[in-house]
Design an enzyme around this catalytic site. Structure first.
Site, PDB file in Angstrom:
ATOM      1  N   ASN A 155       0.809  -1.233   0.000  1.00  0.00           N
ATOM      2  CA  ASN A 155       0.000   0.000   0.000  1.00  0.00           C
ATOM      3  C   ASN A 155       0.839   1.278   0.000  1.00  0.00           C
ATOM      4  O   ASN A 155       0.393   2.304  -0.499  1.00  0.00           O
ATOM      5  CB  ASN A 155      -1.018  -0.010   1.148  1.00  0.00           C
ATOM      6  CG  ASN A 155      -0.382  -0.126   2.502  1.00  0.00           C
ATOM      7  OD1 ASN A 155       0.721  -0.653   2.634  1.00  0.00           O
ATOM      8  ND2 ASN A 155      -1.052   0.364   3.513  1.00  0.00           N
ATOM      9  N   GLU A 253       4.438  -3.651  12.373  1.00  0.00           N
ATOM     10  CA  GLU A 253       3.391  -2.630  12.244  1.00  0.00           C
ATOM     11  C   GLU A 253       2.250  -3.276  11.487  1.00  0.00           C
ATOM     12  O   GLU A 253       2.440  -3.776  10.379  1.00  0.00           O
ATOM     13  CB  GLU A 253       3.919  -1.416  11.461  1.00  0.00           C
ATOM     14  CG  GLU A 253       4.802  -0.506  12.270  1.00  0.00           C
ATOM     15  CD  GLU A 253       4.159  -0.043  13.559  1.00  0.00           C
ATOM     16  OE1 GLU A 253       2.917   0.087  13.617  1.00  0.00           O
ATOM     17  OE2 GLU A 253       4.893   0.158  14.537  1.00  0.00           O
ATOM     18  N   CYS A 287      -2.982   1.961   6.399  1.00  0.00           N
ATOM     19  CA  CYS A 287      -3.195   1.418   7.747  1.00  0.00           C
ATOM     20  C   CYS A 287      -3.806   2.488   8.643  1.00  0.00           C
ATOM     21  O   CYS A 287      -4.471   2.179   9.630  1.00  0.00           O
ATOM     22  CB  CYS A 287      -1.898   0.865   8.321  1.00  0.00           C
ATOM     23  SG  CYS A 287      -0.534   1.998   8.230  1.00  0.00           S
ATOM     24  N   GLU A 467       8.649   3.134  14.701  1.00  0.00           N
ATOM     25  CA  GLU A 467       9.380   3.461  13.480  1.00  0.00           C
ATOM     26  C   GLU A 467       9.439   4.983  13.349  1.00  0.00           C
ATOM     27  O   GLU A 467       8.671   5.701  13.971  1.00  0.00           O
ATOM     28  CB  GLU A 467       8.659   2.863  12.279  1.00  0.00           C
ATOM     29  CG  GLU A 467       8.520   1.355  12.423  1.00  0.00           C
ATOM     30  CD  GLU A 467       8.220   0.665  11.126  1.00  0.00           C
ATOM     31  OE1 GLU A 467       9.141   0.449  10.346  1.00  0.00           O
ATOM     32  OE2 GLU A 467       7.046   0.344  10.896  1.00  0.00           O
TER      33      GLU A 467
END
Ligand code: NDP
Length: 496
Positions: A155, A253, A287, A467
């Protein structure tokens, strides 16, 4: 005349190679399935292990290069990406499907991350710590982990790899990168970018092929000491379990079920703008996409009227067309998944108030287009309110007062991002403290993040160090403490 189809190769030890068994798979444009984008290596475990060997061989040379020197290469990658941003943007749109404006945003974000991480090369310091012993100096420093696997989704085919690879490089690791099977072309472009920037052979390796075999082989390889993963919660859970068993570092993640609260005093126009952008931008395949809106019953009617009007004005089409607001879904699997959730929600009794269909017709027949879809009267027990759809589908729930709105928003196994629309500082502060998500927005969409700020979720959305931001190197390093005794003779003090 036969059309030539480009062949994407694996990068192992600085050389572009076919996979050992010589098999390829074909990839098609998600906006038009008649267009073949290329053929890519259908690699196996053997190729994964070759790539790990190459990364292991390159490790000591790369790790011993001073961090500011490693950073120079990342700076160079930043400079090249800025110059070639339009080419990268178009490539993302063609392979992943998102509108060009979104791809440009992704390239900009990737450049920001490269710039920020390069700066970290001059800040990769440790601490000095006072000792309770005389003539003793204590300091810490950070060591790279070794070979790391970077496993990424489709994505954000450029920015997610960049925000893992750049800090891993700065910290002195060598890498085997496995891009998602439906966006390998961007992975190849990214590797070439780093090679053009001067990265030595073997420091960054890349293999394409099925996650279930190639990705798995990377995770299971004993020489891979850390795995940085973004993707589904199911895969992330397996990676984390495996890593725990074999004492590897893992950073996962994963998905989200992000909610926006529209409080009774919200600026309704602003809220509608943010919800529509969050729910339907990049076809909901982020997300951080907004998949639930929890609106105060006292303003629900006016909110819904404006929400439906704005949603119906969105133009669905190929990402390359300038008028497009919502592009195609990225694959047939995504299309089928989204259509399943839509029919399931109808069966569960949610009220379909906008969209709900696959779009066909002239330009759309050969792509994976779904109308921006809204369900009203959704309740917290419905599957559509609980599971990640990853498509242009929004659920509307309602409640009365801040406590109830917050309780509904928090009723999720996920905890990635969330947002509130309110003009009341007390409500905003309550939300900032009690919302069970890792990234909180006040009067802005659930989306995005900046390169210098930490990114990640809680609950089933994320596990391991954050991150991006200044702590991004944390995952890719081990902290070591050193005690130096400079008394020069036998000391009196006792150790405990
Ligand atoms: P996956 O988790 O399956 O894929 C993500 C990456 O992991 C891909 O590179 C994939 O390879 C790889 N992979 C798959 N299985 C394994 C394994 N056993 N070991 C190691 N690596 C593996 O997600 P999908 O792409 O299949 O998407 C499914 C759903 O996940 C989406 O519909 C969405 O709900 C969610 N998702 C969430 C994302 C997020 O940003 N949080 C991003 C993408 C998806 P390959 O591509 O070859 O399968």
């Amino acid at each position: 005349m036969q059309e030539t189809v480009s062949i994407g190769l694996n990068l192992i030890g600085g050389e572009w190679k076919s996979c050992r068994r010589g098999e390829t798979y074909e990839l098609y444009n998600p906006a038009d399935q008649r267009v073949v984008l290329g053929r890519f290596q259908n690699s196996t475990e053997e190729d994964a292990n070759d790539a790990v060997r190459a990364a292991k061989a390159a490790f000591s040379g790369w790790a011993s290069l001073p961090a500011p020197k490693r950073a120079e290469i990342v700076y160079e990658a930043w400079s090249i990406l800025k110059k070639r941003s339009e080419e990268f943007s178009l490539a993302i749109t063609v392979e992943e499907g998102k509108p060009l404006a979104d791809s440009r945003g992704e390239v900009k974000r990737s450049a920001n991350v490269l710039e920020f991480c390069a700066g970290e090369g001059r800040r990769l310091g440790g601490d000095t710590i006072p000792s309770e012993l005389p003539k003793t100096f204590i300091w810490t420093y950070r060591r790279p982990i070794g070979v790391v696997a970077v496993i990424t989704p489709w994505n954000f085919p450029l920015s997610i790899p960049v925000w893992k690879i750049a800090p891993a490089l700065i910290a002195g690791n060598t890498i085997v990168f496995k891009p998602a099977s439906i966006t390998p072309g961007i992975g190849i472009k990214l590797c070439n970018l780093f090679m053009d920037a001067g990265l030595p052979p073997g420091v960054l390796n890349m293999i394409t092929g099925p996650g279930g075999s190639v990705g798995r082989a990377l995770v299971e390889n004993v020489d891979v000491r850390g795995v940085s993963f973004t993707g589904s919660t199911e895969t992330g859970r397996w990676i984390y379990e495996y890593a725990a068993k074999y004492m590897k570092k893992a950073q996962c993640e994963m998905g989200g079920k992000n909610a926006v609260i529209v409080a009774a005093d919200a600026d309704v126009d602003l809220a509608v703008e943010g919800v529509v952008q969050g729910a339907f931008g990049s076809s909901g395949q982020r997300c951080t996409a907004t998949s639930r809106v929890v609106v105060d019953s006292s303003i629900k009617k006016v909110f819904m009227d404006k929400l439906l009007e704005k949603t119906r004005s969105l133009k669905v089409g190929p990402g390359t067309a300038t008028a497009t607001d919502v592009g195609p879904l990225s694959s047939r699997t995504q299309l089928e998944k989204v259509l399943f959730y839509i029919s399931d929600a109808v069966n569960e009794g949610a009220k379909l108030v906008a969209g709900g269909r696959r779009l066909t017709g002239e330009d759309l027949d050969h792509g994976y287009y779904v109308e921006p879809t809204i369900f009203d009267e959704v309740t917290t027990d419905m599957r559509i309110a609980r599971e990640e759809v990853f498509g242009p589908v929004l659920s509307v729930l309602s409640g009365s007062g801040m406590d109830e709105l917050l309780q509904i928003a928090n009723d999720s196994t996920y905890g990635l991002s969330g947002s509130i629309y309110t003009k009341d500082i007390a409500r905003a502060m309550k939300y900032a403290h009690e919302s069970e998500v890792g990234m909180i927005h006040i009067n802005s969409p659930t989306l995005g993040g900046e390169a210098q700020a930490p990114f990640g979720g809680i609950k089933a959305s994320g596990i391991g160090p954050r991150e991006q931001g200044k702590r991004a190197v944390e995952f890719f390093t081990e902290e070591v403490v050193v005690y130096l005794d400079f008394t020069g003779s036998k000391r009196e003090a006792k150790f405990i």
